[in-house]
Design an enzyme around this catalytic site. Structure first.
Site, PDB file in Angstrom:
ATOM      1  CD  GLU A   1      72.464  64.574  55.323  1.00 45.04           C
ATOM      2  OE1 GLU A   1      71.611  64.093  56.098  1.00 45.04           O
ATOM      3  OE2 GLU A   1      73.437  65.222  55.719  1.00 45.04           O
ATOM      4  CG  LEU A   2      75.539  58.308  54.342  1.00 46.26           C
ATOM      5  CD1 LEU A   2      76.835  57.657  54.787  1.00 46.26           C
ATOM      6  CD2 LEU A   2      75.477  58.417  52.832  1.00 46.26           C
TER       7      LEU A   2
ATOM      8  CE  LYS B   1      73.983  59.031  39.327  1.00 43.92           C
ATOM      9  NZ  LYS B   1      72.916  58.007  39.375  1.00 43.92           N
ATOM     10  N   PRO B   2      70.773  62.155  39.160  1.00 37.35           N
ATOM     11  CG  PRO B   2      68.949  62.105  37.699  1.00 37.35           C
ATOM     12  CD  PRO B   2      70.379  62.559  37.805  1.00 37.35           C
TER      13      PRO B   2
ATOM     14  CD  GLU C   1      68.238  52.408  55.161  1.00 36.19           C
ATOM     15  OE1 GLU C   1      69.058  52.178  54.264  1.00 36.19           O
ATOM     16  OE2 GLU C   1      67.849  53.548  55.450  1.00 36.19           O
TER      17      GLU C   1
ATOM     18  N   GLY D   1      72.136  58.965  49.959  1.00 37.40           N
ATOM     19  CA  GLY D   1      72.018  57.580  49.484  1.00 37.40           C
ATOM     20  C   GLY D   1      72.416  56.604  50.577  1.00 37.40           C
ATOM     21  CB  SER D   2      73.082  53.017  50.376  1.00 35.64           C
ATOM     22  OG  SER D   2      74.141  52.979  49.447  1.00 35.64           O
TER      23      SER D   2
ATOM     24  CB  CYS E   1      66.584  58.455  55.220  1.00 41.50           C
ATOM     25  SG  CYS E   1      66.036  60.157  55.313  1.00 41.50           S
TER      26      CYS E   1
ATOM     27  CD1 TRP F   1      66.723  54.160  44.670  1.00 35.83           C
ATOM     28  CD2 TRP F   1      64.741  54.015  45.690  1.00 35.83           C
ATOM     29  NE1 TRP F   1      66.809  53.146  45.595  1.00 35.83           N
ATOM     30  CE2 TRP F   1      65.597  53.032  46.241  1.00 35.83           C
ATOM     31  CE3 TRP F   1      63.440  54.096  46.185  1.00 35.83           C
ATOM     32  CZ2 TRP F   1      65.198  52.155  47.250  1.00 35.83           C
ATOM     33  CZ3 TRP F   1      63.034  53.225  47.193  1.00 35.83           C
ATOM     34  CH2 TRP F   1      63.909  52.277  47.716  1.00 35.83           C
TER      35      TRP F   1
HETATM   36  P1  NAD Z   1      72.490  54.327  46.575  1.00 39.77           P
HETATM   37  O1  NAD Z   1      73.618  54.632  47.472  1.00 39.77           O
HETATM   38  O2  NAD Z   1      72.416  53.001  45.926  1.00 39.77           O
HETATM   39  O3  NAD Z   1      72.437  55.399  45.378  1.00 39.77           O
HETATM   40  C1  NAD Z   1      72.375  56.784  45.628  1.00 39.77           C
HETATM   41  C2  NAD Z   1      72.930  57.529  44.436  1.00 39.77           C
HETATM   42  O4  NAD Z   1      74.333  57.282  44.340  1.00 39.77           O
HETATM   43  C3  NAD Z   1      72.340  57.107  43.096  1.00 39.77           C
HETATM   44  O5  NAD Z   1      72.135  58.245  42.306  1.00 39.77           O
HETATM   45  C4  NAD Z   1      73.428  56.218  42.519  1.00 39.77           C
HETATM   46  O6  NAD Z   1      73.428  56.145  41.115  1.00 39.77           O
HETATM   47  C5  NAD Z   1      74.672  56.924  43.015  1.00 39.77           C
HETATM   48  N1  NAD Z   1      75.887  56.098  43.049  1.00 39.77           N
HETATM   49  C6  NAD Z   1      75.993  54.749  43.134  1.00 39.77           C
HETATM   50  N2  NAD Z   1      77.297  54.390  43.167  1.00 39.77           N
HETATM   51  C7  NAD Z   1      78.027  55.524  43.112  1.00 39.77           C
HETATM   52  C8  NAD Z   1      79.422  55.809  43.143  1.00 39.77           C
HETATM   53  N3  NAD Z   1      80.340  54.835  43.226  1.00 39.77           N
HETATM   54  N4  NAD Z   1      79.816  57.094  43.110  1.00 39.77           N
HETATM   55  C9  NAD Z   1      78.920  58.101  43.047  1.00 39.77           C
HETATM   56  N5  NAD Z   1      77.572  57.885  43.008  1.00 39.77           N
HETATM   57  C10 NAD Z   1      77.138  56.615  43.043  1.00 39.77           C
HETATM   58  O7  NAD Z   1      71.168  54.626  47.419  1.00 39.77           O
HETATM   59  P2  NAD Z   1      69.649  54.442  46.974  1.00 39.77           P
HETATM   60  O8  NAD Z   1      69.308  52.988  46.997  1.00 39.77           O
HETATM   61  O9  NAD Z   1      69.385  55.211  45.733  1.00 39.77           O
HETATM   62  O10 NAD Z   1      68.879  55.195  48.142  1.00 39.77           O
HETATM   63  C11 NAD Z   1      68.425  54.597  49.306  1.00 39.77           C
HETATM   64  C12 NAD Z   1      69.311  54.952  50.467  1.00 39.77           C
HETATM   65  O11 NAD Z   1      69.348  56.376  50.623  1.00 39.77           O
HETATM   66  C13 NAD Z   1      68.797  54.420  51.787  1.00 39.77           C
HETATM   67  O12 NAD Z   1      69.873  53.901  52.517  1.00 39.77           O
HETATM   68  C14 NAD Z   1      68.238  55.656  52.479  1.00 39.77           C
HETATM   69  O13 NAD Z   1      68.197  55.576  53.885  1.00 39.77           O
HETATM   70  C15 NAD Z   1      69.172  56.702  52.006  1.00 39.77           C
HETATM   71  N6  NAD Z   1      68.592  58.036  52.151  1.00 39.77           N
HETATM   72  C16 NAD Z   1      69.123  58.872  53.093  1.00 39.77           C
HETATM   73  C17 NAD Z   1      68.561  60.115  53.287  1.00 39.77           C
HETATM   74  C18 NAD Z   1      69.124  61.087  54.300  1.00 39.77           C
HETATM   75  O14 NAD Z   1      68.827  62.277  54.184  1.00 39.77           O
HETATM   76  N7  NAD Z   1      69.905  60.630  55.274  1.00 39.77           N
HETATM   77  C19 NAD Z   1      67.446  60.517  52.533  1.00 39.77           C
HETATM   78  C20 NAD Z   1      66.942  59.627  51.599  1.00 39.77           C
HETATM   79  C21 NAD Z   1      67.518  58.384  51.402  1.00 39.77           C
END
Ligand code: NAD
Length: 510
Positions: free
Chosen positions: A246-247, A173-174, A376, A224-225, A280, A149
């Site tokens: 990319e976490l 899937k956003p 984080e 994501g995370s 991130c 997000w």
């Molecule tokens: P998140 O992991 O909670 O969610 C990311 C996405 O994954 C969402 O679309 C979510 O619906 C989906 N998701 C959740 N559970 C899933 C599953 N079991 N299987 C498949 N998809 C699933 O992360 P967030 O809170 O949306 O984003 C913040 C995190 O993203 C932070 O840790 C940040 O550092 C990281 N991030 C990393 C980068 C990078 O390029 N390294 C860039 C931006 C954000």
């Protein structure tokens, strides 16, 4: 009050209401795609991909140029929606969600044909006399794109452009926190005349993301995370599909005694507060040798005090995009205070504004026992730790489970480069905040828990392809090997001795 809430469903699908973190008003409702719908979307994407893959780079690029036209023409609409959905300041919405996507999409429209050019090679070794090799980059098929997000347009548009230019279809899937930006991105691609089903958006939560992983896709591009990334990686391992993960990060900044302190203080403020700290590669930890500590902290405090936080989109530091992130920031701050940290600016949720706002915050007297220095935080917080010297700073910077990026501040650029090599991170900036993601020539990706694989540029776009070798035998007749005899084995043994028994000949042969 939660910004993203489950509501009773009338359709049998999970439904959620989304609220603005600024006004707390309801701004949309969405329904999660069912497993069957996800699978059907992937099937349609696969059909669209077959036709798309037959198009030349020039033809594919034409669609992307038209997408850029749409973004430019409708930038006010994009900015207004992103502000409504995230509460980021107008300047950041334009820079990150309009300017950056225009640059990213244009880059791959222009350069993909060069990155993915087919090549011919002569085989080496004994094969050189009989084999020609041609290498082509074949698309993988349907790419599943799962995004977070914090950069709802940019973090989707960039991988989308790369996957499409490489000849793939994309099912996206956003994040459930920012579903509306993805709807707008889809509208823009439709307006740009993209073939139906080439880019599809499926709305949903984590369960929907999990369904996409199992829906027969050929690659996952996940941002994501760490916790979710681990789950995604496990499923990709089981299903034998490639993925980039990319976490999260916990980026460190090291200020050397010879640094330009005004510049470094400005870097700390930008690196920590940009995008409300939801970056991130945001600067989360700052290590400063004692000889310059007082002076550096004074400058950071002065710069921070100048920043404005408003709920009109006009200030410098925007809202916290998601209430759950506010909980994390507040719990890290509470833990730090309980363990002896001193807050010099900010430190408590800004209740003067009705939405979710946390003020730009400067904290000192921190150490690695605190969550603020280990996990984080992803919020507008600068945590500064005093160290004896740069050696101690490097040790502490590397004392982390994360390894996304980092930055070093010094006027001695050679020394900076030497220190950079010692940082256990995916990339390092010298005298700048982390800008790697914005430079396609610099592959982006974390080490340790911060990710798997690298994205962007030549390396990134090639990750959306299978490098497909075609070997042609150039001799007139096949050599054949049968029947095996003692003599044929002896002849081979003699050949081994002749070709590899001598160091000079060995080097010539391969
Ligand atoms: P998140 O992991 O909670 O969610 C990311 C996405 O994954 C969402 O679309 C979510 O619906 C989906 N998701 C959740 N559970 C899933 C599953 N079991 N299987 C498949 N998809 C699933 O992360 P967030 O809170 O949306 O984003 C913040 C995190 O993203 C932070 O840790 C940040 O550092 C990281 N991030 C990393 C980068 C990078 O390029 N390294 C860039 C931006 C954000």
């Amino acid at each position: 009050m939660a910004l993203f809430e489950s509501i009773p469903s009338t359709t049998g699908h999970r439904q959620y209401v989304v609220k603005s973190p600024v006004t707390l008003e309801r701004i949309g409702v969405f329904e999660c795609a069912s497993t069957e719908e996800v699978e059907a979307t992937v099937l349609r994407a696969r059909k669209a991909q077959r036709e798309w893959a037959t198009r030349s780079f020039k033809e594919r690029a034409e669609f992307l140029w038209r997408l850029v036209d749409q973004i430019v023409a409708r930038q006010d609409e994009i900015v207004a929606l992103v502000i409504k959905e995230t509460g980021k300041p107008r300047n950041e919405a334009v820079a990150m969600e309009v300017m950056a996507p225009c640059m990213q999409i244009s880059h791959y429209a222009k350069h993909a044909s060069r990155y993915l050019r087919s090549t011919k090679r002569r085989a080496s070794g004994l094969m050189r006399f009989s084999k020609k090799v041609s290498l082509t980059y074949q698309p993988l098929g349907v790419v599943g794109l799962i995004t977070p997000w914090n950069g709802p347009v940019a973090l989707a548009a960039n991988p989308l452009a790369q996957a499409l230019m490489a000849g793939n279809a994309v099912v996206h899937k956003p994040s459930e926190v920012t579903p509306l930006s993805a709807v707008l991105l889809k509208e823009l691609t439709d307006a740009a005349g993209f073939p139906p089903d080439l880019y599809s958006v499926i709305q949903g939560d984590g369960q929907t993301g999990a369904a996409l992983l199992e829906a027969g896709i050929d690659k996952i591009s996940f941002t994501g995370s760490v916790a979710t990334g681990r789950r995604v990686g496990e499923v990709c391992g089981r299903n034998l599909i490639p993925c980039t993960l990319e976490l999260g990060g916990k980026d460190a900044m090291i200020v050397c005694p010879d640094a330009d302190l005004d510049r470094a203080a400005d870097g700390a403020v930008r690196g920590s507060f940009f995008n409300s700290g939801h970056y991130c590669c945001g600067t989360e930890r700052v290590y400063v040798p004692e000889s310059i500590y007082e002076s550096f902290v004074e400058k950071v405090v002065a710069e921070t005090r100048k920043l404005k936080q408003t709920d009109s989109g006009e200030g410098d530091v925007g809202a916290i995009f998601w209430d759950k992130q506010m909980d994390i920031i507040e719990s890290h701050m509470a833990d730090a205070k309980a363990r002896g940290a001193t807050v010099l600016v900010g430190g408590e949720r800004n209740r003067g504004l009705s939405g979710y706002f946390f003020p730009p915050t400067v904290v000192v007297d921190v150490d690695h026992e605190m969550q603020l220095m280990r996990d984080e935080t992803f919020g507008p917080v600068i945590a500064i730790q005093k160290v004896k010297d740069v050696e101690e700073a490097i040790g502490l910077a590397n004392d982390s489970d994360y390894g996304l990026s980092g930055n070093i501040w010094t006027q001695d650029l050679e020394k900076g480069a030497e220190l950079a090599k010692r940082m256990e991170t995916g990339s390092v900036s010298i005298n700048d905040i982390s800008v790697t993601y914005g430079i396609p020539e610099a592959p982006f990706g974390g080490v340790k828990a911060s990710g798997v694989g690298q994205v962007n540029g030549e390396v990134g776009i090639r990750g959306y392809c299978h490098l497909h070798p075609i070997i042609t035998d150039t001799t007139q007749k096949a050599l054949g090997g049968y029947p095996y005899t003692d003599e044929s084995a002896d002849r081979m043994k003699k050949a081994v001795k002749m070709l590899f028994g001598n160091r000079f000949i060995r080097k010539f042969v391969v």
